[in-house]
Design an enzyme around this catalytic site. Structure first.
Site, PDB file in Angstrom:
ATOM      1  N   SER A 235       0.788  -1.197  -0.001  1.00  0.00           N
ATOM      2  CA  SER A 235      -0.056  -0.010   0.108  1.00  0.00           C
ATOM      3  C   SER A 235       0.944   1.054  -0.027  1.00  0.00           C
ATOM      4  O   SER A 235       2.135   1.117   0.417  1.00  0.00           O
ATOM      5  CB  SER A 235      -0.816  -0.095   1.234  1.00  0.00           C
ATOM      6  OG  SER A 235      -1.457   1.271   1.690  1.00  0.00           O
TER       7      SER A 235
ATOM      8  N   TYR B 261      -2.439  -1.102  10.319  1.00  0.00           N
ATOM      9  CA  TYR B 261      -2.446  -1.416   8.918  1.00  0.00           C
ATOM     10  C   TYR B 261      -0.945  -0.974   8.367  1.00  0.00           C
ATOM     11  O   TYR B 261       0.046  -1.619   7.738  1.00  0.00           O
ATOM     12  CB  TYR B 261      -3.562  -1.048   8.234  1.00  0.00           C
ATOM     13  CG  TYR B 261      -3.647  -0.942   6.899  1.00  0.00           C
ATOM     14  CD1 TYR B 261      -4.121  -2.221   6.258  1.00  0.00           C
ATOM     15  CD2 TYR B 261      -3.313  -0.121   5.809  1.00  0.00           C
ATOM     16  CE1 TYR B 261      -4.418  -2.357   4.876  1.00  0.00           C
ATOM     17  CE2 TYR B 261      -3.571  -0.171   4.429  1.00  0.00           C
ATOM     18  CZ  TYR B 261      -3.974  -1.369   4.110  1.00  0.00           C
ATOM     19  OH  TYR B 261      -4.102  -1.488   2.787  1.00  0.00           O
TER      20      TYR B 261
HETATM   21  P1  NAD Z   1     -10.789  -6.684  -0.494  1.00  0.00           P
HETATM   22  O1  NAD Z   1     -11.468  -6.471   1.102  1.00  0.00           O
HETATM   23  O2  NAD Z   1     -11.805  -6.471  -1.627  1.00  0.00           O
HETATM   24  O3  NAD Z   1     -10.101  -7.998  -0.454  1.00  0.00           O
HETATM   25  C1  NAD Z   1      -9.330  -8.594   0.587  1.00  0.00           C
HETATM   26  C2  NAD Z   1      -9.337 -10.168   0.269  1.00  0.00           C
HETATM   27  O4  NAD Z   1      -8.658 -10.468   1.197  1.00  0.00           O
HETATM   28  C3  NAD Z   1     -10.837 -10.781   0.287  1.00  0.00           C
HETATM   29  O5  NAD Z   1     -10.906 -11.846  -0.760  1.00  0.00           O
HETATM   30  C4  NAD Z   1     -10.713 -11.531   1.934  1.00  0.00           C
HETATM   31  O6  NAD Z   1     -11.579 -12.706   1.885  1.00  0.00           O
HETATM   32  C5  NAD Z   1      -9.238 -11.791   1.794  1.00  0.00           C
HETATM   33  N1  NAD Z   1      -8.627 -12.201   3.220  1.00  0.00           N
HETATM   34  C6  NAD Z   1      -8.745 -11.479   4.348  1.00  0.00           C
HETATM   35  N2  NAD Z   1      -8.379 -12.326   5.362  1.00  0.00           N
HETATM   36  C7  NAD Z   1      -7.894 -13.385   4.884  1.00  0.00           C
HETATM   37  C8  NAD Z   1      -7.239 -14.573   5.336  1.00  0.00           C
HETATM   38  N3  NAD Z   1      -6.754 -14.519   6.605  1.00  0.00           N
HETATM   39  N4  NAD Z   1      -6.791 -15.459   4.293  1.00  0.00           N
HETATM   40  C9  NAD Z   1      -7.173 -15.408   3.151  1.00  0.00           C
HETATM   41  N5  NAD Z   1      -7.702 -14.357   2.417  1.00  0.00           N
HETATM   42  C10 NAD Z   1      -8.071 -13.337   3.526  1.00  0.00           C
HETATM   43  O7  NAD Z   1      -9.707  -5.680  -0.537  1.00  0.00           O
HETATM   44  P2  NAD Z   1      -8.616  -5.160  -1.479  1.00  0.00           P
HETATM   45  O8  NAD Z   1      -9.245  -3.698  -1.764  1.00  0.00           O
HETATM   46  O9  NAD Z   1      -8.918  -5.930  -2.856  1.00  0.00           O
HETATM   47  O10 NAD Z   1      -7.462  -5.321  -1.061  1.00  0.00           O
HETATM   48  C11 NAD Z   1      -6.438  -6.309  -1.599  1.00  0.00           C
HETATM   49  C12 NAD Z   1      -4.945  -5.843  -0.911  1.00  0.00           C
HETATM   50  O11 NAD Z   1      -4.800  -4.506  -1.571  1.00  0.00           O
HETATM   51  C13 NAD Z   1      -5.042  -5.875   0.391  1.00  0.00           C
HETATM   52  O12 NAD Z   1      -3.516  -6.305   0.836  1.00  0.00           O
HETATM   53  C14 NAD Z   1      -4.953  -4.298   0.804  1.00  0.00           C
HETATM   54  O13 NAD Z   1      -4.464  -3.768   1.762  1.00  0.00           O
HETATM   55  C15 NAD Z   1      -4.224  -3.685  -0.560  1.00  0.00           C
HETATM   56  N6  NAD Z   1      -4.614  -2.433  -0.804  1.00  0.00           N
HETATM   57  C16 NAD Z   1      -5.898  -1.919  -1.153  1.00  0.00           C
HETATM   58  C17 NAD Z   1      -6.069  -0.615  -1.234  1.00  0.00           C
HETATM   59  C18 NAD Z   1      -7.571  -0.141  -1.948  1.00  0.00           C
HETATM   60  O14 NAD Z   1      -7.908   1.113  -1.965  1.00  0.00           O
HETATM   61  N7  NAD Z   1      -8.669  -1.059  -2.109  1.00  0.00           N
HETATM   62  C19 NAD Z   1      -5.215   0.278  -1.384  1.00  0.00           C
HETATM   63  C20 NAD Z   1      -3.905  -0.220  -1.015  1.00  0.00           C
HETATM   64  C21 NAD Z   1      -3.747  -1.506  -0.916  1.00  0.00           C
END
Ligand code: NAD
Length: 255
Positions: free
Chosen positions: A143, A156
């Protein structure tokens, strides 16, 4: 096709960024294991979607904090698709709370999923890749908060900052095995994780004013960077973070 005959695992791949990455990898020819937790339906639908476009995929349940689940994820992938070339640590969670009120168990859960999970998955993936003997790729979805602060999200930020140094350190350790390790650091991407923002138009307006390109990113815009880092084109790239944030960190001057 840039990933023809390659085999990938993507964690937390049934939704959001993980889903976008899986579709992009499969479109470029990789067979993809869709790791999911809980309800299998979204993962099964994604497998069907990939297969209907001529790609190869399967869904396997697994919690990234559980060593046995990760062993199962890797062994099922190798028995179905023959090997493991690419491991994408995407699964992640966040719970926002002021630091002064953050309960220890929330901190511990966040660190378990966002940092210990990638540590465990990377170690097991790398062990498999070393055994195979022809290198591999590990890509972490960190991130912009691996570098920049976010008040009310200290756990986080601590996890993502840790993921940056985990990546840098193991990139050096694994280089002799031709296993390349990099991070992709997204800014604000349009996924279920950021859904709460949509319920607060004033917060959304404030967020968009911080992004020079004036919009949130889409999951496939992260997916295409993952394709590059997994491909032969990135054979000389390791130990780096690639920021995809519509210019947000430049505007804030925080990096
Ligand atoms: P999301 O909530 O849509 O998806 C997260 C996924 O992680 C889901 O499929 C959930 O079931 C899975 N998950 C959670 N705990 C788990 C576990 N213990 N074991 C296996 N799977 C697990 O979130 P997203 O926005 O798609 O985020 C994906 C990644 O991108 C994350 O690491 C997040 O920190 C990072 N990220 C997202 C953003 C954003 O703006 N959406 C920005 C920066 C970083």
């Amino acid at each position: 096709m840039r990933l023809k005959d390659k085999v990938a695992i993507v964690t937390g791949a049934d939704t959001g960024i993980g889903k976008g990455i899986s579709i992009c990898l499969a479109r470029e020819g990789a067979a993809v294991t869709i790791d999911y937790r809980g309800d299998p339906q979204p993962a099964d639908e994604l497998v069907k979607q990939i297969e209907s476009s001529g790609g190869r995929a399967m869904a396997v349940a697994g919690d990234v904090t559980k060593a046995d689940d990760i062993d199962n994820l890797i062994s099922q992938t190798c028995s179905s698709f023959g090997k493991l070339d690419i491991f994408i640590n995407n699964a992640g969670i966040e719970t926002k709370k002021p630091f002064l009120e953050m309960p220890l168990d929330v901190y511990e859960k966040t660190i378990a999923v966002d940092l210990t999970g990638p540590w465990l998955c990377s170690q097991k993936a790398a062990q498999q890749m070393v055994k195979q003997g022809h290198g591999g790729r590990i890509i972490n979805i960190s991130s912009v908060h691996e570098d920049i602060t976010m008040p009310t999200n200290a756990a986080y930020c601590a996890a993502k900052g840790g993921l940056r140094m985990l990546m840098r350190t193991i990139a050096v350790e694994l280089a002799p095995h031709k296993i390349l390790v990099n991070n992709i650091a997204p800014g604000a991407i349009d996924t279920p994780m950021d859904a709460p923002l949509k319920e607060h138009p004033e917060l959304m307006k404030e967020l968009l004013s911080e992004i020079p390109l004036g919009r949130m990113g889409q999951p496939d815009e992260i997916g295409m960077m993952a394709v590059y880092l997994a491909s032969d084109e990135a054979a000389y790239v390791t130990g780096q973070t690639f920021i995809i944030d519509g210019g947000m960190t430049r505007q804030s001057g925080s990096l």
